[in-house]
Scaffold this motif. Structure first.
Motif, PDB file in Angstrom:
ATOM      1  N   ARG A  10       0.830  -1.218   0.000  1.00  0.00           N
ATOM      2  CA  ARG A  10       0.000   0.000   0.000  1.00  0.00           C
ATOM      3  C   ARG A  10       0.861   1.263   0.000  1.00  0.00           C
ATOM      4  O   ARG A  10       0.471   2.282  -0.567  1.00  0.00           O
ATOM      5  CB  ARG A  10      -0.950  -0.027   1.197  1.00  0.00           C
ATOM      6  CG  ARG A  10      -2.053  -1.075   1.023  1.00  0.00           C
ATOM      7  CD  ARG A  10      -3.061  -1.106   2.139  1.00  0.00           C
ATOM      8  NE  ARG A  10      -2.525  -1.758   3.337  1.00  0.00           N
ATOM      9  CZ  ARG A  10      -2.396  -1.178   4.511  1.00  0.00           C
ATOM     10  NH1 ARG A  10      -2.753   0.091   4.664  1.00  0.00           N
ATOM     11  NH2 ARG A  10      -1.924  -1.845   5.552  1.00  0.00           N
ATOM     12  N   GLY A  67       0.606   4.184  -2.677  1.00  0.00           N
ATOM     13  CA  GLY A  67       0.489   5.565  -2.220  1.00  0.00           C
ATOM     14  C   GLY A  67       1.517   6.469  -2.879  1.00  0.00           C
ATOM     15  O   GLY A  67       1.210   7.606  -3.272  1.00  0.00           O
ATOM     16  N   ALA A  70      -3.873  10.175  -1.649  1.00  0.00           N
ATOM     17  CA  ALA A  70      -3.178   8.883  -1.645  1.00  0.00           C
ATOM     18  C   ALA A  70      -3.406   8.138  -0.337  1.00  0.00           C
ATOM     19  O   ALA A  70      -3.617   6.917  -0.329  1.00  0.00           O
ATOM     20  CB  ALA A  70      -1.681   9.104  -1.884  1.00  0.00           C
ATOM     21  N   ILE A  71      -3.384   8.869   0.779  1.00  0.00           N
ATOM     22  CA  ILE A  71      -3.619   8.242   2.083  1.00  0.00           C
ATOM     23  C   ILE A  71      -5.041   7.711   2.175  1.00  0.00           C
ATOM     24  O   ILE A  71      -5.291   6.604   2.657  1.00  0.00           O
ATOM     25  CB  ILE A  71      -3.340   9.256   3.212  1.00  0.00           C
ATOM     26  CG1 ILE A  71      -1.846   9.580   3.282  1.00  0.00           C
ATOM     27  CG2 ILE A  71      -3.791   8.694   4.568  1.00  0.00           C
ATOM     28  CD1 ILE A  71      -1.537  10.758   4.166  1.00  0.00           C
ATOM     29  N   THR A  92      -5.215   4.438   0.315  1.00  0.00           N
ATOM     30  CA  THR A  92      -4.324   3.311   0.614  1.00  0.00           C
ATOM     31  C   THR A  92      -4.201   2.945   2.092  1.00  0.00           C
ATOM     32  O   THR A  92      -3.901   1.795   2.407  1.00  0.00           O
ATOM     33  CB  THR A  92      -2.906   3.602   0.080  1.00  0.00           C
ATOM     34  OG1 THR A  92      -2.409   4.809   0.685  1.00  0.00           O
ATOM     35  CG2 THR A  92      -2.904   3.768  -1.428  1.00  0.00           C
ATOM     36  N   SER A 128       3.761   8.305   0.569  1.00  0.00           N
ATOM     37  CA  SER A 128       2.865   9.135  -0.246  1.00  0.00           C
ATOM     38  C   SER A 128       3.397  10.555  -0.386  1.00  0.00           C
ATOM     39  O   SER A 128       3.392  11.138  -1.476  1.00  0.00           O
ATOM     40  CB  SER A 128       1.464   9.162   0.383  1.00  0.00           C
ATOM     41  OG  SER A 128       0.907   7.869   0.422  1.00  0.00           O
TER      42      SER A 128
END
Length: 353
Positions: free
Chosen positions: A20, A24, A80-81, A84, A238
């Protein structure tokens, strides 16, 4: 979202933090590359350009460069957070508070400078520090009273904590936040100068936080093991991806600046990750470039007040080398090299306990 797929659909691939974190990184990188040109066009049309300090040498050509590009990589990181990370993880929540909180302080400062067209007309020093302290206190209180984060302090080369700070940890962590955010802010004076050391620092801290959250690896390295903090390596990954996308336009000669919106957000996340990775002292090596820039300013001011003499031709120290007629890109790349080397040493030190 990806973590949700793991929980709802039992897709085992997405249970791994490393997977992940990789997603990210690329999501934030691609989003920044896509959004930043549109932001730059808007900023130029609205004259949201960087006011230049008249005392800084050879920077007149940068006067029309759009600023506040940090807002874009902060937004990309947040998206992105959201896609993911495990959003119920308290350390992710505190990380998001840190990112947004310090970005908003920087945004207010940038806005004041842009509206007045004066680099000195943003937030006052006291007002800026006060707002940063409020964000720092909020994060520290959340860590202690909601995440139940241990308040012990560790030093490099020691296997066991030195002592337990208790609620005094709040004061210590706020100092770490203030020092780091303002150090990154001071470093952001040349094209890409703060960006690459920030990526390197985040990569190092991402590794440390991942190891701290991993029961086996932390035990092997005699590091503290704190359940759940490993998830925050996704935040580091990220933000690193977003910064790499930003560097595409921020490298010399820069087409956009991050502004205080970006530098304070980066500094806040670096400080936060050092805190949850129990690496506050190691931050001196991890953020060596930021430390050197800050120390140069302290020495310059202190020397002038006490002796009426300057230590450097100009501070922060990157301006000293400009005054010595070093080419800007040479200063930038050499500072990047120092940052890389100091972080290698920081990672090596993890095994020496």
């Amino acid at each position: 979202m990806l973590y949700g797929f793991y929980e709802l659909l039992n897709i085992n691939l997405f249970q791994y933090i490393s997977v992940r974190a990789g997603f990210g990184f690329f999501i934030a990188f691609i989003l920044t590359l896509i959004m930043l040109p549109r932001f730059m066009a808007w900023a130029i049309a609205k004259k949201a350009q960087q006011p230049i300090n008249k005392y800084v040498p050879n920077h007149a050509s940068k006067a029309n460069t759009p600023t506040m590009g940090g807002a874009i990589f902060v937004i990309s990181t947040l998206i992105a957070i959201l896609l993911t990370a495990n959003l119920l993880n308290p350390y992710i929540i505190a990380g998001v508070i840190t990112l947004i909180g310090f970005a908003l302080v920087g945004f207010q400062d940038d806005l004041g400078k842009i509206l007045t067209g004066d680099n000195l007309k943003g937030l006052s020093s006291k007002g800026k520090l006060g707002l940063q302290a409020i964000v720092g206190v909020a994060v520290a209180v959340f860590l202690i009273h909601f995440a139940e984060f241990p308040t012990t302090i560790y030093l490099p080369f020691f296997k066991e904590p030195i002592f337990d700070m208790g609620d005094y940890a709040i004061i210590f962590w706020v100092i770490v936040f203030l020092a780091t955010t303002n150090a990154v802010n001071l470093t952001d004076g040349l094209d890409g100068l703060a960006t690459v050391p920030s990526i390197i620092s985040l990569a190092t801290l991402g590794i440390i936080v991942y190891l701290t959250g991993h029961a086996i690896f932390s035990g092997y390295l005699y590091m503290p093991n704190i359940k759940g903090v490993g998830e925050v390596s996704i935040l580091a990954s990220s933000l690193s991806g977003a910064l790499l996308g930003f560097l595409w336009y921020n490298c010399y000669p820069a087409e956009v600046f991050m502004g205080d919106t970006g530098s304070l957000a980066i500094g806040g996340v670096i400080a936060y990750m050092a805190i949850i990775g129990k690496s506050e002292a190691l931050l001196v090596l991890i953020g060596l470039i930021f430390v050197l820039e800050t120390v140069s300013v302290i020495l310059q001011i202190g020397s002038f007040k006490l002796r009426k003499k300057r230590v450097f031709l100009m501070a922060p120290i990157h301006h000293h080398f400009e005054m010595k007629k070093w080419a800007e890109n040479k200063i930038i790349v050499r500072f990047w090299m120092v940052a890389f080397l100091s972080n290698i040493i920081a990672l090596i030190s993890l095994k020496i306990r």
